[in-house]
Enzyme design. Structure first.
Site, short mmCIF file in Angstrom:
data_model
loop_
_atom_site.label_atom_id
_atom_site.label_comp_id
_atom_site.label_asym_id
_atom_site.label_seq_id
_atom_site.Cartn_x
_atom_site.Cartn_y
_atom_site.Cartn_z
N SER A 139 0.77 -1.25 0.00
CA SER A 139 0.00 0.00 0.00
C SER A 139 0.80 1.29 0.00
CB SER A 139 -0.95 0.02 1.18
OG SER A 139 -2.05 -0.80 0.90
N PHE A 201 -7.37 -16.32 0.76
CA PHE A 201 -6.73 -17.60 0.56
C PHE A 201 -5.88 -18.06 1.72
CE2 PHE A 201 -4.22 -14.30 -1.57
CZ PHE A 201 -3.03 -14.41 -0.88
N TYR A 244 -10.97 1.77 5.47
CA TYR A 244 -9.85 1.56 4.55
C TYR A 244 -10.28 0.58 3.47
CZ TYR A 244 -5.03 1.03 3.03
OH TYR A 244 -3.87 1.04 2.29
N SER A 245 -10.22 1.00 2.23
CA SER A 245 -10.67 0.17 1.12
C SER A 245 -9.73 0.30 -0.07
CB SER A 245 -12.09 0.57 0.70
OG SER A 245 -12.50 -0.15 -0.46
N ASN A 246 -9.14 -0.81 -0.47
CA ASN A 246 -8.25 -0.80 -1.63
C ASN A 246 -8.97 -0.40 -2.91
OD1 ASN A 246 -5.64 -1.77 -0.49
ND2 ASN A 246 -6.90 -3.50 0.12
N GLY A 381 2.60 -0.75 4.08
CA GLY A 381 2.10 -1.60 3.01
C GLY A 381 2.35 -3.07 3.28
#
Length: 459
Positions: A139, A201, A244-246, A381
């Protein structure tokens, strides 16, 4: 980036210690209303359950990691730093902290005064980690993308309060009510695509095995990632909360492309990488390789280490696909906070933290954190195999960057203590003031790791 992976309370504490950095943001929700803040920094926890996992099994394992922790590859200390304390901090994250490798660098006014590395770059060969090695930055990519968008604001090609719909019609639900500013400070309410089961995953051995054998090679288009997020309801109405959102930065990357006619990565290279001479930095689209010398990233499995270094970075895109070095990152944050990349008005906007972000203190792709040695700005990140920290003072007096390859998180108290020591020592340039005490973590619940903090991906 961040996924819904399992982590224990101790790991959350470690993430919180790194608050202010943000792993593909970092990591988990602040109170019940917040999503994982990049400042809460969380390591990616490897699956330790029994069962075979497909992937490159490497010999050496824990013994190689422990042995490597005894040595530090360092450059001579200069200025007012304490090389011995900094060496001990990177070494401590390897043993007893459980990382396979840790790299760090301290700069003052943009000039390196210390660099060091501990651990093993390749568990198969036993090669030592190098302080000058490259790594995936997760990030921290967001800070580069936000800088480009703010440059476009300065060029009057868009406004921070423009609705997304004006530039990207029909791309996201409620795009007429979501502004560019809300994308950059995570108040848009858009769901985080890395919370989808496709990115969870690490939750059990079977899904991790599938990801290692086939899933990590999958290529995603930005529109696919946005479509995944659109399957879920928004967290809140635009501007009415913080999460928080990618997904926000995948949209931001498409904004750059629409406005310039070039991809977000090409614009980062043209506007930041080349002008600053960041020779170890790249923004790959779908190449699985890390160019140049680098430490490998691993999952610790019941059968031994599984090498996760190679992966398709399109899972992160503008939210977390970048690669860099500690030298380049300290140079970048020094130039950014020093006004070489943005004018005074745009830099002030970047550092204007959203009230809704609470203790995360998140601005526009930049986060504020308080350390024993004062206020720093930066981002964190994470992506499978790699966690990154980046800090800089507003006055340019000190910059600190580090890369950690999490491996054996079986002793979480030791990992938490090692992370706290690394952040405090790195930002202080040596042992923090005795009266400072431990870093006070924000009230975070969990932090996203990969391309965020925790099971997945982007932090």
């Amino acid at each position: 980036m961040r996924g819904r992976r399992r982590r224990g309370p101790a790991l959350r504490t470690a993430a919180a210690v790194l608050a202010g950095v943000g792993l593909v943001g970092a990591l988990a929700p602040v109170a019940a209303a917040h999503g994982a803040p990049p400042s809460s920094y969380g390591l990616t926890v490897a699956v330790g359950a029994g069962g075979d996992v497909t992937g490159e099994a490497v010999s050496g394992g824990a013994d190689a990691v422990a042995d490597a922790g005894r040595d530090v590859d360092r450059g001579a200390g200069q200025g007012g730093v304490d090389p011995a304390a900094l060496d001990a901090a990177v070494r401590g994250l390897v043993s007893p902290g459980g990382a396979s490798a840790t790299l760090g660098r301290v700069s003052e006014r943009g000039r390196t005064v210390w660099k060091g590395a501990a651990g093993t770059a390749d568990l198969a060969t036993g090669a030592r980690a190098s302080a000058d090695g490259r790594f995936r930055i997760g990030s921290v990519t967001k800070t580069f993308v936000a800088t480009v968008l703010l440059q476009l604001v300065a060029e009057h090609r868009l406004g921070l309060d423009d609705p997304v719909e004006r530039h990207l019609p029909g791309l996201v639900p409620n795009g007429g009510q979501i502004t560019v500013r809300q994308l950059l400070n995570h108040t848009s309410g858009l769901a985080n695509y890395t919370d989808d089961p496709a990115f969870s995953f690490e939750e059990d051995t079977g899904t991790l095995q599938q990801w290692l054998s086939t899933g990590r090679w999958r290529s995603y288009r930005p529109q696919e990632l946005i479509a995944i997020a659109a399957k879920y309801p928004p967290y809140f109405a635009p501007g009415q909360g913080w999460h928080y959102s990618n997904t926000n930065y995948i949209v931001a990357g498409l904004l750059v492309e629409r406005l310039t006619g070039r991809t977000w990565g090409e614009e980062v290279e043209r506007r930041i990488i080349r002008p600053l001479g960041l020779t170890g930095t790249s923004m790959p689209v779908d190449s699985p390789f890390i160019p140049g010398p680098h430490a490998h990233g691993y999952y610790k499995l019941a059968t031994g280490p599984a090498d996760a270094t190679l992966l398709n970075p399109s899972m992160g895109g503008a939210a977390g696909a970048g690669i860099s070095t500690t030298a380049d990152l300290t140079r970048f944050v020094s130039a950014l906070l020093g006004g070489r990349l943005l004018g005074p008005a745009e830099l002030a906007e970047m550092k204007r933290t959203s009230p809704q972000s609470g203790p995360a203190e998140y601005g526009l792709g930049l986060q504020r954190t308080t350390t024993p040695c004062g206020e720093f700005w930066g981002h964190g990140g994470g992506i499978p195999g790699y966690n990154t920290l980046l800090y800089g003072t507003a006055d340019g007096s000190r910059q600190f960057a580090a890369s950690v390859n999490p491996y054996d998180m079986s002793d979480l108290p030791a990992t938490n203590a090692a992370f706290e020591t690394l952040v405090a020592t790195g930002t202080c340039g040596g042992r923090p003031p005795a009266a400072a005490g431990p870093l006070a973590p924000p009230a975070t619940a969990a932090i996203p790791s990969a391309v965020g903090p925790a099971p997945l991906l982007l932090g």
